[in-house]
Write a protein that holds these residues in place. Structure first.
Motif, PDB file in Angstrom:
ATOM      1  N   GLY A  27       0.888  -1.207  -0.039  1.00 49.82           N
ATOM      2  CA  GLY A  27      -0.080  -0.075   0.138  1.00 49.82           C
ATOM      3  C   GLY A  27       0.774   1.424   0.033  1.00 49.82           C
ATOM      4  O   GLY A  27       2.152   1.164   0.492  1.00 49.82           O
ATOM      5  N   ALA A  28       0.367   2.300  -0.168  1.00 51.19           N
ATOM      6  CA  ALA A  28       0.984   3.628  -0.357  1.00 51.19           C
ATOM      7  C   ALA A  28       1.532   4.048   0.837  1.00 51.19           C
ATOM      8  O   ALA A  28       0.918   3.331   2.021  1.00 51.19           O
ATOM      9  N   SER A  29       2.620   4.870   1.046  1.00 49.04           N
ATOM     10  CA  SER A  29       3.004   5.186   2.323  1.00 49.04           C
ATOM     11  C   SER A  29       1.862   5.931   2.778  1.00 49.04           C
ATOM     12  O   SER A  29       1.371   6.766   2.404  1.00 49.04           O
ATOM     13  N   GLY A  30       1.759   5.607   4.102  1.00 49.41           N
ATOM     14  CA  GLY A  30       0.871   6.044   5.025  1.00 49.41           C
ATOM     15  C   GLY A  30      -0.493   5.442   4.894  1.00 49.41           C
ATOM     16  O   GLY A  30      -1.500   5.954   5.537  1.00 49.41           O
ATOM     17  N   SER A  31      -0.627   4.473   4.189  1.00 43.69           N
ATOM     18  CA  SER A  31      -1.761   3.701   4.216  1.00 43.69           C
ATOM     19  C   SER A  31      -2.073   2.932   5.325  1.00 43.69           C
ATOM     20  O   SER A  31      -3.531   2.489   5.485  1.00 43.69           O
ATOM     21  N   GLY A  32      -1.419   2.867   6.222  1.00 41.95           N
ATOM     22  CA  GLY A  32      -1.556   2.047   7.494  1.00 41.95           C
ATOM     23  C   GLY A  32      -1.113   0.538   7.704  1.00 41.95           C
ATOM     24  O   GLY A  32      -1.606  -0.028   8.463  1.00 41.95           O
ATOM     25  N   LYS A  33      -0.192   0.379   6.625  1.00 37.20           N
ATOM     26  CA  LYS A  33       0.400  -0.934   6.840  1.00 37.20           C
ATOM     27  C   LYS A  33       1.034  -1.227   8.132  1.00 37.20           C
ATOM     28  O   LYS A  33       0.844  -2.345   9.011  1.00 37.20           O
ATOM     29  N   THR A  34       2.143  -0.358   8.549  1.00 35.30           N
ATOM     30  CA  THR A  34       2.829  -0.607   9.782  1.00 35.30           C
ATOM     31  C   THR A  34       1.620  -0.646  11.197  1.00 35.30           C
ATOM     32  O   THR A  34       1.927  -1.563  12.119  1.00 35.30           O
ATOM     33  N   SER A  35       0.718   0.336  11.051  1.00 35.78           N
ATOM     34  CA  SER A  35      -0.239  -0.040  12.111  1.00 35.78           C
ATOM     35  C   SER A  35      -0.725  -1.193  12.161  1.00 35.78           C
ATOM     36  O   SER A  35      -1.100  -1.620  13.397  1.00 35.78           O
TER      37      SER A  35
HETATM   38  N1  LIG Z   1      -0.367   6.704  17.051  1.00 39.10           N
HETATM   39  C1  LIG Z   1      -0.493   7.398  15.983  1.00 39.10           C
HETATM   40  N2  LIG Z   1      -1.116   8.512  16.151  1.00 39.10           N
HETATM   41  C2  LIG Z   1      -1.506   9.464  15.213  1.00 39.10           C
HETATM   42  N3  LIG Z   1      -1.247   9.017  13.775  1.00 39.10           N
HETATM   43  C3  LIG Z   1      -0.925   7.873  13.536  1.00 39.10           C
HETATM   44  C4  LIG Z   1      -0.407   6.838  14.734  1.00 39.10           C
HETATM   45  N4  LIG Z   1      -0.034   5.797  14.129  1.00 39.10           N
HETATM   46  C5  LIG Z   1      -0.049   6.096  12.944  1.00 39.10           C
HETATM   47  N5  LIG Z   1      -0.502   7.193  12.518  1.00 39.10           N
HETATM   48  C6  LIG Z   1      -0.859   7.883  11.163  1.00 39.10           C
HETATM   49  O1  LIG Z   1      -1.406   6.778  10.545  1.00 39.10           O
HETATM   50  C7  LIG Z   1      -1.119   6.817   9.093  1.00 39.10           C
HETATM   51  C8  LIG Z   1      -0.550   5.206   8.790  1.00 39.10           C
HETATM   52  O2  LIG Z   1       0.753   5.163   9.367  1.00 39.10           O
HETATM   53  P1  LIG Z   1       1.463   3.862   9.324  1.00 39.10           P
HETATM   54  O3  LIG Z   1       2.971   4.075   9.745  1.00 39.10           O
HETATM   55  O4  LIG Z   1       0.661   2.595   9.623  1.00 39.10           O
HETATM   56  O5  LIG Z   1       1.647   3.766   7.410  1.00 39.10           O
HETATM   57  P2  LIG Z   1       2.338   2.747   6.375  1.00 39.10           P
HETATM   58  O6  LIG Z   1       1.472   2.462   5.299  1.00 39.10           O
HETATM   59  O7  LIG Z   1       2.938   1.906   7.139  1.00 39.10           O
HETATM   60  O8  LIG Z   1       3.579   4.133   6.065  1.00 39.10           O
HETATM   61  P3  LIG Z   1       4.952   3.805   5.385  1.00 39.10           P
HETATM   62  O9  LIG Z   1       4.904   2.996   4.314  1.00 39.10           O
HETATM   63  O10 LIG Z   1       5.430   5.045   5.034  1.00 39.10           O
HETATM   64  O11 LIG Z   1       5.704   2.992   6.508  1.00 39.10           O
HETATM   65  C9  LIG Z   1      -0.124   7.816   9.018  1.00 39.10           C
HETATM   66  O12 LIG Z   1      -0.801   8.957   8.493  1.00 39.10           O
HETATM   67  C10 LIG Z   1       0.339   7.996  10.322  1.00 39.10           C
HETATM   68  O13 LIG Z   1       0.868   9.278  10.523  1.00 39.10           O
END
Ligand SMILES: Nc1ncnc2c1ncn2[C@@H]1O[C@H](COP(=O)(O)OP(=O)(O)OP(=O)(O)O)[C@@H](O)[C@H]1O
Length: 212
Positions: free
Chosen positions: A39-47
């Motif tokens: 998924g795109a950067s910031g799409s929520g994968k790590t969360s």
């Molecule tokens: N604890 C938190 N409080 C506020 N916002 C959060 C929190 N955790 C994640 N986010 C936001 O949720 C969105 C998803 O973050 P996440 O790190 O899951 O994305 P990602 O897909 O893994 O990105 P990347 O590919 O850049 O690592 C981002 O906009 C991030 O800033």
């Protein structure tokens, strides 16, 4: 009767940080299977991966492992079923030997500490040539990533949750890791931006823009 194969099930799982508010993960994985998430950067994968690791609560949905729903009551058990490989590899010690044995020094496992020979065999399988007393501060990003994977190998847990495990690896190291994963009796979940890695996975899940 043979025991059922370990199964990991995600039911409508959401962290709440998904860019696409309709995305939810529903999937069932058995031993030998690999779910790759992109998924795109910031799409929520790590969360989402952090929810799987119980590092943050799910906004919606739940996880079952071996017919048990993960909850506060069985978290200590669940934490001992998986290895988590975060985006930035955590070394946590000074030398290769200490890094490899960190889970044992933290008493994160009841298994016997790996022998030097077992450590060397695992290091060789990740193509790490340095000796066990080598200072990890001098390792490259890719070597640190491979060392963290070596530690996971020694920890020998049935579920691996990996956040961009190949981000610092060249194509050859990535291919070796893909081959190695296929030989292990594990369920793997990974985040990746690499099309080759995604193709090698048995299952895929796309977060965010489904047309990317
Ligand atoms: N604890 C938190 N409080 C506020 N916002 C959060 C929190 N955790 C994640 N986010 C936001 O949720 C969105 C998803 O973050 P996440 O790190 O899951 O994305 P990602 O897909 O893994 O990105 P990347 O590919 O850049 O690592 C981002 O906009 C991030 O800033």
């Amino acid at each position: 009767m043979t025991a059922p194969k370990a199964t990991l099930q995600f039911h409508q799982l959401r962290s709440g940080y998904e860019a696409d508010k309709t995305s939810a993960l529903t999937e069932a994985l058995s031993q030998g299977q690999h779910l790759a998430i992109k998924g795109a950067s910031g799409s929520g994968k790590t969360s989402l991966l952090r929810v799987m690791c119980a590092l943050q609560p799910a906004q919606h949905g739940h996880i079952d492992y071996q017919q048990h729903t993960i909850s506060v009551q069985n978290l200590p058990w669940w934490r001992r079923q998986f290895c988590y490989l975060p985006q930035e590899p955590v070394m946590g010690a000074n030398t290769i030997a200490e890094v490899l044995r960190l889970p044992w020094s933290l008493q994160a496992t009841d298994k016997p500490s790996p022998s030097d020979e077992a450590c060397q065999t695992a290091l060789a399988s990740l193509n790490i040539q340095h000796n066990m007393n080598h200072d990890v501060d001098t390792l490259s990003g890719g070597e640190k990533q491979r060392l963290a994977i070596t530690r996971a190998l020694l920890l020998d847990r049935p579920v691996w949750l990996m956040d961009e495990p190949t981000s610092a690896l060249d194509a050859k190291s990535r291919d070796s890791l893909m081959t190695l994963l296929k030989t292990l009796p594990i369920i793997a979940v990974s985040i990746s931006h690499d099309p080759e890695w995604m193709r090698a996975a048995s299952h895929t899940f796309v977060l965010g823009d489904h047309h990317e």
